[in-house]
Design a protein around this motif. Structure first.
Motif, mmCIF file in Angstrom:
data_model
loop_
_atom_site.group_PDB
_atom_site.id
_atom_site.type_symbol
_atom_site.label_atom_id
_atom_site.label_comp_id
_atom_site.label_asym_id
_atom_site.label_seq_id
_atom_site.Cartn_x
_atom_site.Cartn_y
_atom_site.Cartn_z
ATOM 1 N N LEU A 7 0.924 -1.384 0.140
ATOM 2 C CA LEU A 7 0.147 0.045 0.195
ATOM 3 C C LEU A 7 0.794 1.301 -0.035
ATOM 4 C CD1 LEU A 7 -2.892 -1.050 2.472
ATOM 5 C CD2 LEU A 7 -3.019 -0.746 -0.057
ATOM 6 N N GLY A 8 1.995 1.036 0.371
ATOM 7 C CA GLY A 8 2.926 2.429 0.638
ATOM 8 C C GLY A 8 2.539 3.296 1.951
ATOM 9 N N GLU A 9 3.260 4.317 1.506
ATOM 10 C CA GLU A 9 3.216 5.281 2.973
ATOM 11 C C GLU A 9 1.732 5.754 3.088
ATOM 12 O OE1 GLU A 9 5.353 6.556 5.423
ATOM 13 O OE2 GLU A 9 6.263 4.722 4.761
ATOM 14 N N GLY A 10 0.952 6.147 2.299
ATOM 15 C CA GLY A 10 -0.311 6.853 2.815
ATOM 16 C C GLY A 10 -0.240 8.179 3.292
ATOM 17 N N ASP A 11 -1.313 8.848 3.467
ATOM 18 C CA ASP A 11 -1.481 10.116 3.687
ATOM 19 C C ASP A 11 -1.387 10.302 5.091
ATOM 20 O OD1 ASP A 11 -1.453 11.436 1.069
ATOM 21 O OD2 ASP A 11 -3.450 10.164 1.066
ATOM 22 N N THR A 12 -0.933 11.366 5.715
ATOM 23 C CA THR A 12 -1.093 11.733 7.321
ATOM 24 C C THR A 12 -2.273 11.805 7.967
ATOM 25 O OG1 THR A 12 1.087 13.072 6.739
ATOM 26 C CG2 THR A 12 0.066 13.298 8.849
ATOM 27 N N SER A 32 -6.408 16.068 7.629
ATOM 28 C CA SER A 32 -6.834 17.199 6.843
ATOM 29 C C SER A 32 -7.580 17.056 5.496
ATOM 30 C CB SER A 32 -5.522 18.264 6.489
ATOM 31 O OG SER A 32 -4.877 18.698 7.366
ATOM 32 N N GLY A 33 -8.518 17.765 4.919
ATOM 33 C CA GLY A 33 -9.242 17.512 3.842
ATOM 34 C C GLY A 33 -10.544 18.056 3.934
ATOM 35 N N GLY A 34 -11.604 17.439 3.384
ATOM 36 C CA GLY A 34 -13.222 17.863 3.477
ATOM 37 C C GLY A 34 -13.680 17.885 2.082
ATOM 38 N N CYS A 35 -12.968 17.675 1.144
ATOM 39 C CA CYS A 35 -13.713 17.832 -0.278
ATOM 40 C C CYS A 35 -13.850 16.660 -1.060
ATOM 41 C CB CYS A 35 -12.750 18.605 -1.287
ATOM 42 S SG CYS A 35 -12.513 20.462 -0.755
ATOM 43 N N HIS A 38 -12.445 9.934 2.010
ATOM 44 C CA HIS A 38 -11.204 9.476 2.563
ATOM 45 C C HIS A 38 -11.039 7.901 2.753
ATOM 46 C CE1 HIS A 38 -8.767 13.112 3.093
ATOM 47 N NE2 HIS A 38 -9.984 13.471 2.778
ATOM 48 N N VAL A 39 -10.299 6.970 2.303
ATOM 49 C CA VAL A 39 -10.300 5.514 2.590
ATOM 50 C C VAL A 39 -9.341 5.368 3.556
ATOM 51 C CG1 VAL A 39 -10.164 3.416 1.420
ATOM 52 C CG2 VAL A 39 -11.079 5.433 0.165
ATOM 53 N N PHE A 40 -9.579 4.679 4.618
ATOM 54 C CA PHE A 40 -8.765 3.796 5.596
ATOM 55 C C PHE A 40 -8.946 2.525 5.612
ATOM 56 C CE2 PHE A 40 -9.915 8.247 7.172
ATOM 57 C CZ PHE A 40 -8.773 8.682 7.821
ATOM 58 N N THR A 41 -7.761 1.796 5.301
ATOM 59 C CA THR A 41 -7.583 0.433 4.829
ATOM 60 C C THR A 41 -6.564 -0.307 6.083
ATOM 61 O OG1 THR A 41 -7.933 0.900 2.788
ATOM 62 C CG2 THR A 41 -6.939 -1.394 3.291
ATOM 63 N N LEU A 42 -6.888 -1.303 6.658
ATOM 64 C CA LEU A 42 -6.051 -1.995 7.598
ATOM 65 C C LEU A 42 -5.039 -2.862 6.956
ATOM 66 C CD1 LEU A 42 -5.663 -2.681 10.760
ATOM 67 C CD2 LEU A 42 -6.893 -4.881 10.556
ATOM 68 N N CYS A 43 -3.813 -2.845 7.174
ATOM 69 C CA CYS A 43 -2.883 -3.698 6.509
ATOM 70 C C CYS A 43 -2.024 -4.333 7.463
ATOM 71 C CB CYS A 43 -2.200 -2.753 5.549
ATOM 72 S SG CYS A 43 -1.074 -1.534 6.226
ATOM 73 N N PHE A 44 -1.456 -5.394 6.956
ATOM 74 C CA PHE A 44 -0.487 -6.340 8.006
ATOM 75 C C PHE A 44 1.031 -5.871 7.679
ATOM 76 C CE2 PHE A 44 2.127 -10.349 7.804
ATOM 77 C CZ PHE A 44 1.739 -10.400 8.985
ATOM 78 N N ALA A 62 -6.124 9.752 1.278
ATOM 79 C CA ALA A 62 -6.846 11.002 0.998
ATOM 80 C C ALA A 62 -7.344 11.282 -0.276
ATOM 81 C CB ALA A 62 -5.942 12.273 1.331
ATOM 82 N N MET A 63 -7.078 10.470 -1.433
ATOM 83 C CA MET A 63 -7.687 10.404 -2.760
ATOM 84 C C MET A 63 -7.393 11.924 -3.451
ATOM 85 S SD MET A 63 -9.051 7.298 -2.822
ATOM 86 C CE MET A 63 -10.186 7.080 -3.927
ATOM 87 N N GLY A 64 -6.215 12.439 -2.827
ATOM 88 C CA GLY A 64 -5.625 13.703 -3.742
ATOM 89 C C GLY A 64 -6.525 14.996 -3.201
ATOM 90 N N ASP A 65 -7.229 14.824 -1.962
ATOM 91 C CA ASP A 65 -7.913 15.835 -1.331
ATOM 92 C C ASP A 65 -6.850 16.890 -0.746
ATOM 93 O OD1 ASP A 65 -9.528 17.570 0.281
ATOM 94 O OD2 ASP A 65 -10.680 16.069 1.230
#
Length: 105
Positions: A7-12, A32-35, A38-44, A62-65
């Motif tokens: 999945l890589g680093e992901g957003d803060t 941060s966001g609001g537009c 956002h997707v949160f995924t549990l990973c191993f 954050a889907m680029g938000d």
């Protein structure tokens, strides 16, 4: 369950509270966001050798938000994929959360 490496680093984001309720990991998060959604995924992330501790992380996309509102909300993540990794109960070391969490199934 996806590997955190894949999945890589992901957003803060921040974890303000974490607990296991039944088969769910319930998180109070802030980001941060609001537009956009956002997707949160549990990973191993791994297993601590010779223990019953699983290393897990919640990946935030954050889907680029680029909006600047600060969102605080509760998110729920399904823990049932962990049942294939080791017998119950397991201890979860969640990246970004100081305490071990116990998941019994």
């Amino acid at each position: 369950m996806p590997s955190c490496v894949d999945l890589g680093e992901g957003d803060t984001f921040a974890i303000d509270a974490a607990k296991v309720v039944g088969d769910d990991l319930v998180l109070d998060v802030g980001y941060s966001g609001g537009c956009t959604m956002h997707v949160f995924t549990l990973c191993f992330a791994g297993i601590v050798l010779d223990t019953d501790i699983l290393l897990v992380r919640v990946h935030h996309d954050a889907m680029g938000d680029a909006c600047e509102a600060f969102i605080t909300e509760q998110r729920t993540v399904d823990l049932t994929p962990l049942q294939q990794l080791m017998p119950s109960p397991v201890k979860l070391q969640l990246d970004g959360w100081p305490d071990l969490l116990q998941y019994a199934y």
